[in-house]
Design an enzyme around this catalytic site. Structure first.
Site, PDB file in Angstrom:
ATOM      1  N   ARG A   1       0.872  -1.177   0.000  1.00  0.00           N
ATOM      2  CA  ARG A   1       0.000   0.000   0.000  1.00  0.00           C
ATOM      3  C   ARG A   1       0.904   1.220   0.000  1.00  0.00           C
ATOM      4  O   ARG A   1       2.117   1.112   0.102  1.00  0.00           O
ATOM      5  CB  ARG A   1      -1.018   0.010   1.144  1.00  0.00           C
ATOM      6  CG  ARG A   1      -0.668  -0.660   2.418  1.00  0.00           C
ATOM      7  CD  ARG A   1       0.497  -0.058   3.134  1.00  0.00           C
ATOM      8  NE  ARG A   1       0.355   1.385   3.314  1.00  0.00           N
ATOM      9  CZ  ARG A   1       1.330   2.219   3.575  1.00  0.00           C
ATOM     10  NH1 ARG A   1       2.587   1.784   3.658  1.00  0.00           N
ATOM     11  NH2 ARG A   1       1.130   3.514   3.744  1.00  0.00           N
TER      12      ARG A   1
ATOM     13  N   ASP B   1      -2.133  10.611  -1.804  1.00  0.00           N
ATOM     14  CA  ASP B   1      -2.521   9.559  -2.753  1.00  0.00           C
ATOM     15  C   ASP B   1      -2.901  10.129  -4.115  1.00  0.00           C
ATOM     16  O   ASP B   1      -2.776   9.460  -5.133  1.00  0.00           O
ATOM     17  CB  ASP B   1      -3.658   8.719  -2.183  1.00  0.00           C
ATOM     18  CG  ASP B   1      -3.160   7.863  -1.030  1.00  0.00           C
ATOM     19  OD1 ASP B   1      -3.079   8.378   0.103  1.00  0.00           O
ATOM     20  OD2 ASP B   1      -2.790   6.699  -1.273  1.00  0.00           O
TER      21      ASP B   1
ATOM     22  N   ASN C   1      -5.625  12.062   0.786  1.00  0.00           N
ATOM     23  CA  ASN C   1      -4.671  11.251   1.542  1.00  0.00           C
ATOM     24  C   ASN C   1      -5.480  10.436   2.538  1.00  0.00           C
ATOM     25  O   ASN C   1      -6.703  10.560   2.638  1.00  0.00           O
ATOM     26  CB  ASN C   1      -3.634  12.155   2.243  1.00  0.00           C
ATOM     27  CG  ASN C   1      -2.478  11.359   2.834  1.00  0.00           C
ATOM     28  OD1 ASN C   1      -1.934  10.468   2.177  1.00  0.00           O
ATOM     29  ND2 ASN C   1      -2.106  11.640   4.065  1.00  0.00           N
ATOM     30  N   LYS C   2      -4.795   9.593   3.280  1.00  0.00           N
ATOM     31  CA  LYS C   2      -5.430   8.691   4.243  1.00  0.00           C
ATOM     32  C   LYS C   2      -6.501   9.407   5.071  1.00  0.00           C
ATOM     33  O   LYS C   2      -6.291  10.516   5.546  1.00  0.00           O
ATOM     34  CB  LYS C   2      -4.347   8.129   5.167  1.00  0.00           C
ATOM     35  CG  LYS C   2      -4.835   7.191   6.260  1.00  0.00           C
ATOM     36  CD  LYS C   2      -5.617   6.005   5.744  1.00  0.00           C
ATOM     37  CE  LYS C   2      -4.877   5.279   4.661  1.00  0.00           C
ATOM     38  NZ  LYS C   2      -5.752   4.350   3.896  1.00  0.00           N
TER      39      LYS C   2
ATOM     40  N   GLN D   1      -1.673   1.710   9.909  1.00  0.00           N
ATOM     41  CA  GLN D   1      -0.383   1.939   9.244  1.00  0.00           C
ATOM     42  C   GLN D   1       0.583   2.738  10.134  1.00  0.00           C
ATOM     43  O   GLN D   1       1.801   2.552  10.054  1.00  0.00           O
ATOM     44  CB  GLN D   1      -0.583   2.717   7.934  1.00  0.00           C
ATOM     45  CG  GLN D   1      -1.277   1.959   6.828  1.00  0.00           C
ATOM     46  CD  GLN D   1      -2.770   2.207   6.815  1.00  0.00           C
ATOM     47  OE1 GLN D   1      -3.375   2.515   7.852  1.00  0.00           O
ATOM     48  NE2 GLN D   1      -3.391   2.061   5.664  1.00  0.00           N
TER      49      GLN D   1
ATOM     50  N   ALA E   1       0.707   5.116  -2.138  1.00  0.00           N
ATOM     51  CA  ALA E   1       0.525   5.399  -3.563  1.00  0.00           C
ATOM     52  C   ALA E   1       1.778   5.125  -4.408  1.00  0.00           C
ATOM     53  O   ALA E   1       1.691   4.431  -5.428  1.00  0.00           O
ATOM     54  CB  ALA E   1       0.030   6.836  -3.737  1.00  0.00           C
TER      55      ALA E   1
END
Lengths: 359, 359
Positions: free
Chosen positions: B48, B251, B261-262, B210, B50
């Site tokens: 994972r 991302d 993004n996350k 993460q 990007a």
């Protein structure tokens, strides 16, 4: 509806607490016979939520008094003093804990009319057995008053929620955080009882997962639609127009209206303000602490690292990693749209309005 | 330093991916021999981040080409077409995935000089075996260029961090999210390499963790001080003056500078702005998507409910509770203090500056 959840109950001379560490996987009760055992249950989060902690502590004093009712007045007095100390040390942030202990202490003192020097020597009014009886009655009054306050808050607060409102809440300010009905969830329950089709979004509330484990479960019991998200998602849902209102509880509210509540509340309040979403705090007057000028003076408890490293004995963080675990944060009063109390709804709470509430 | 972490490696004609679902408990590799297997590894989060997804997808095309190199040009062409489709469908949000596939497609087309009608009939330049060779070389160039871009970003971005800076990051934008060195963590690594005593605070980043599992582990490997918190705590630490800067990865970045993004990034950016803390986004140009006018057009992936109900097979939410699981959010460009790219630092990114970067 909320009577389905029994947070604490008095059975055969003991306090039984639903074990909130085990929910929702198991519905089990922990029985406490002493103040020491109640303090441990508070510290270990068998029971949590500021109002519920207050009720449990009151019963802790009543238990200790019953246990010592056949001792001499002097032994009784010093035993009670130790009980107050151990309960007051259980957790630092919940105002209701200290408020409830203060009420119990007033009864121990004989309605506050007996000088404390007489208390020390056991010369307060009545025998230890009489005092123990009065302390149990006071604990039961505190519990009944908490439920009544929650129902009053519910009635006042329900008017703030529109039909079909999608309400976001954090942590658990429900029946499980109180003697029954709940503060934030009490408002939602009352709105539903009034015929409003309210749905709830709750975040999981790491590390103890009160949102995922307790709030989701409580609302399921009542058949109120609930959707679970992680703690990082509420801002996104707000930005997409999927949240109409936020309601949370409180652990301590300072004289200027600053609110200490479960860690993460502050971030939610900031996001709600950015998106023009009302941010409501539902709390009984027993959560107000007029002795603190503002939120900066509120003691923020830090709990053990293992809570953050994983959950329920399973650790996913790398071994030895440093951890911070503050379990409350402070939301400044300026971010609070309204405070919902048993006395009514206080919009834009400030020092003057808080003082008026307590007058 | 970051060379200690091997996110992806080419071994004996196969792509080996460190299994990011198992870290930090176990360091294991998953071997892929086909585009299908690489697509599954991307979908299932073996790999994972990007940039790492882009590199893996490029290898996926190379693997498929090698597998089919002895077929007829027509069979090869249609097999490659399927490989592009399956990889493009693996995850929707990471711009680098589509960017890398576009680069591979240009090589398949013979440097972009061959009309796509000829591609369909396999009439592009060279035999399938020749093309397979060129595709592997291109995948390796993409990987090398990613590491080089990260080192360039690191050099540019390190200047933004003061000695003793306490830097907050979210999710994992490290070596594990790239071919090596990392984007956000690359900046931190470069600052440390330049002699700055930087310490890192990372939130766990539910639901996939993460931050707790990958970033904390990566930084431990490098001996960079790291402290773990939950996703609800960064606002509190900012309010207490304990965070000096925020750096995250991305991302996908739209033409106006809006950043996907996350999930959770947006809340952090809003809080950083409130507290006057710089909010930096470190991302290679391959993350920029000039085809999207603004962040509202970015597709936000929603993943399965089980991720939110618990972790790694352990569920703590009550059975049957509804779940939302958007895995990215959009941070508006106005909240980004600076974009750190391999071409340099772009302060207050906007449409004109993004266009200039891509020119």
């Amino acid at each position: 509806m909320s009577d389905r959840v029994e947070t604490l109950r008095w059975r055969a001379g003991r306090l039984e607490l639903i074990d909130q560490r085990r929910l929702p996987a198991r519905v089990e009760f922990v029985a406490c016979a002493t103040a020491q055992e109640v303090a441990r249950a508070i510290r270990d989060m068998v029971v949590r939520g500021a109002p519920a902690i207050g009720c449990a502590a009151a019963y802790g004093i009543a238990l200790e008094a019953a246990r010592m009712k056949d001792t001499t007045p002097a032994v009784f007095a010093s035993g009670m003093e130790r009980a107050f100390e151990v309960l007051a040390a259980a957790r630092p942030t919940a105002a209701n804990l200290f408020w409830a202990l203060e009420r119990m202490r007033a009864v121990l003192r004989g309605g506050g009319q007996i000088p404390s020097t007489e208390l020390r020597t056991g010369s307060g009014q009545g025998s230890p057995a009489d005092t123990a009886g009065r302390l149990l009655e006071e604990a039961q009054r505190i519990v009944s008053a908490d439920i009544a306050a929650n129902r009053a808050m519910g009635a006042h607060g329900a008017a703030l929620l529109a039909d079909r409102a999608r309400v976001f809440t954090h942590c658990n300010a429900g029946a499980l955080a109180t003697a029954g009905h709940g503060t934030a969830l009490g408002v939602i329950r009352s709105a539903v009882a009034a015929g409003k089709r309210v749905s709830v979004i709750v975040d999981e509330t790491r590390p103890f997962l009160q949102g995922a484990r307790l709030t989701a479960w409580e609302l399921q019991q009542d058949g109120i639609p609930v959707t679970l998200i992680t703690d990082s998602m509420s801002g996104h849902l707000m930005s997409r127009g999927e949240i109409d209102a936020v309601i949370v509880g409180a652990d301590r509210i300072a004289a200027n209206g600053d609110v200490a509540n479960k860690i993460g509340t502050y971030m939610i309040a900031v996001l709600a303000r950015r998106h023009g979403i009302p941010f409501y705090v539902a709390a009984p007057l027993s959560t107000l602490d007029a002795s603190l000028d503002n939120g900066g003076a509120i003691v923020i408890e830090e709990r053990e690292a293992s809570e953050v490293r994983g959950h329920a004995g399973v650790e996913w963080a790398p071994a030895g990693v440093a951890v911070r675990n503050p379990v409350f944060d402070v939301t400044p009063a300026e971010l609070v749209t309204a405070l919902i109390t048993e006395k009514g709804v206080v919009r834009a709470p400030d020092r003057g309005k808080i003082a008026a509430l307590l007058a």
